[in-house]
Design an enzyme around this catalytic site. Sequence first.
Site, mmCIF file in Angstrom:
data_model
loop_
_atom_site.group_PDB
_atom_site.id
_atom_site.type_symbol
_atom_site.label_atom_id
_atom_site.label_comp_id
_atom_site.label_asym_id
_atom_site.label_seq_id
_atom_site.Cartn_x
_atom_site.Cartn_y
_atom_site.Cartn_z
ATOM 1 N N LYS A 1 -7.216 6.083 7.780
ATOM 2 C CA LYS A 1 -8.547 6.388 8.310
ATOM 3 C C LYS A 1 -8.479 6.812 9.770
ATOM 4 O O LYS A 1 -9.064 7.812 10.180
ATOM 5 C CB LYS A 1 -9.462 5.175 8.153
ATOM 6 N N GLU B 1 2.969 2.195 10.187
ATOM 7 C CA GLU B 1 3.835 2.371 9.021
ATOM 8 C C GLU B 1 3.592 3.739 8.382
ATOM 9 O O GLU B 1 4.528 4.485 8.066
ATOM 10 C CB GLU B 1 3.582 1.265 7.990
ATOM 11 N N GLY C 1 -10.472 -1.154 3.105
ATOM 12 C CA GLY C 1 -9.218 -0.634 2.560
ATOM 13 C C GLY C 1 -8.934 -1.078 1.143
ATOM 14 O O GLY C 1 -8.543 -0.275 0.293
ATOM 15 N N ARG C 2 -9.126 -2.356 0.857
ATOM 16 C CA ARG C 2 -8.785 -2.852 -0.477
ATOM 17 C C ARG C 2 -9.841 -2.494 -1.520
ATOM 18 O O ARG C 2 -9.690 -2.815 -2.693
ATOM 19 C CB ARG C 2 -8.548 -4.357 -0.426
ATOM 20 N N GLU D 1 -6.525 -11.318 0.544
ATOM 21 C CA GLU D 1 -6.966 -10.751 1.815
ATOM 22 C C GLU D 1 -8.471 -10.942 1.984
ATOM 23 O O GLU D 1 -8.961 -11.072 3.101
ATOM 24 C CB GLU D 1 -6.601 -9.267 1.904
ATOM 25 N N HIS E 1 9.486 -15.060 -19.897
ATOM 26 C CA HIS E 1 10.879 -15.453 -19.709
ATOM 27 C C HIS E 1 11.217 -15.638 -18.230
ATOM 28 O O HIS E 1 12.390 -15.678 -17.861
ATOM 29 C CB HIS E 1 11.800 -14.412 -20.351
ATOM 30 N N LYS F 1 1.093 -7.877 13.661
ATOM 31 C CA LYS F 1 1.196 -6.493 14.140
ATOM 32 C C LYS F 1 1.325 -6.451 15.660
ATOM 33 O O LYS F 1 2.130 -5.694 16.217
ATOM 34 C CB LYS F 1 -0.032 -5.695 13.713
#
Length: 554
Positions: free
Chosen positions: A203, A209, A263-264, A349, A381, A509
């Site tokens: 945005k 990153e 964001g999510r 979050e 398993h 951060k």
Amino acid sequence: MAVSNAVATLLEEYKRFNSVQMKDLFANDDKRAEKYTLNFGELTFDYSKNRFDDKVLKALFELAEEHHLKERIEDMFSGKKINVTENRAVLHTALRNFSGKPVFVDGKDVMPEILRVQAKMKEFSDAVRNGTFKGATGKKLKNIVNIGIGGSDLGPYMVTCALKKYWAKDIQCYFISNIDGTACAEVLNNVNPEETLFIVASKTFTTIETLTNARTCREWLVKALGEEAVKHHFVALSTNAKAVAEFGIDVNNMFEFWDFVGGRYSLWSAIGLSIALAVGFDNFMELLKGAEAMDNHFRSAPLDKNIPVIMALLGIWYNDYYNIHRYGVIPYDQYLKFLPSYLQQLDMESNGKSVRLDNKKITDYATGPALFGGAGTDVQHSFFQLLHQGTQPVPVDFIIPAISHNENGKHHEILIANVLAQAEALMKGKTVEEAAEELRAAGKDEATIEKLKLNKSFDGNRPSNMFLLKQITPYALGMLIAMYEHKVFTQGVIWEIDSFDQWGVELGKQLALKILPELEGSALAQHDSSTSALIAKVVALRAECKKEQAEKVA
């Protein structure tokens, strides 16, 4: 906080109900499954295998009413600024609003802008898919590389994988999120620059990153095709036109989204461009329409018929009264294998908070549980041993389509048999006496029976929900994702927290930005002794490696 009437009732109900066995509830009521199953479109929600009865449910609904849940739901849908710490509306629901009705933020209808961006997404995705938007050398763009992190990666990644059966035959999708250079290298080693489109999802166009990975991909492209190729091979999902242009991306190929989309919750927005490119814009719209159907259900259904509300309340029952602070999500469908990872961000979050809306610290109850999961039958398993015989129960959501996209022999029947058996086994268990009888019937001697009967018994009484879908389609997936979004929101309302901020990601951060120059040779700042020693060790190891490489070259 003072104990409310509903909380006091639930504390008493817990004492009454703590020793009740679910298998006895089923034995005493042959209508239990029918009573506690809801059908919504092609979704069946069976919540009968949980530790509750009508009295517990009544108290849970009273808890929701005490927190004015219905009013809070309307606040969200109507554009009120319920993200209080950032003073923002929360309107991912507006992105899938097909009603034709306006949605207002600060007195302005946001729907015209949403529809404009959706039209732009359609035009661009159609052009890439039909080959009219080409790469710098005139070749069709067949490799779609989404560069983002968090919600700009997890949502599109999960959805494109879930809808793999709907991909265009000549398109491949790749996702780069991790700052680890390996993430870039592994993708770039597998694509042809002439046929690759990069989507940079940020945005602000400043996310370290994402921008680090984007610059690496840009250098790779420029080295192969030259500077002019950038505008043919890069698009941006951003609001920072200046930074986008400076990167070399044509601002006409910048797709906006808004502060009222977290964001999510952003896969429904331009962040979903990779989805539209992979499965086609019509299928992207079907995804949104499925989510809208669940929005309408959540907004209008009474509490006792409301799927996300019941999910949320049962989760609170276990988290706050049984002190079970974890739950599992197990989709029995290979295409949904990344759904648990996506839901980890959505849930943890959103509700991993310890400050209430009144700006006071939470000290007397628990909020967001830890979520884990994976695709069945693989996880049977790996961690199902803990689910069945661990010291603490783990509530589980099972998800299964009745029809596979790849019907092949008896594969799907075996898969369905497994998920139904696991839910039944968790609920019923196996007594020590039953285990002993099985061993005896198998011809074991009494010494062996005595040694093994406890190990081969199962406590049972372990709760689960079952979500049965007809098939994993874009529409069904949209419903499923929105269902979990609203479940998480409901729990946030009752825990009195802001489910839409994420200040907890900031501190790490900030400290990373301080440490980075020290790894590059600056003098060490003030750290704890452990951090300082680790920085010094890393610097020494990297210097040693560079020296060894130089000696090899020489």
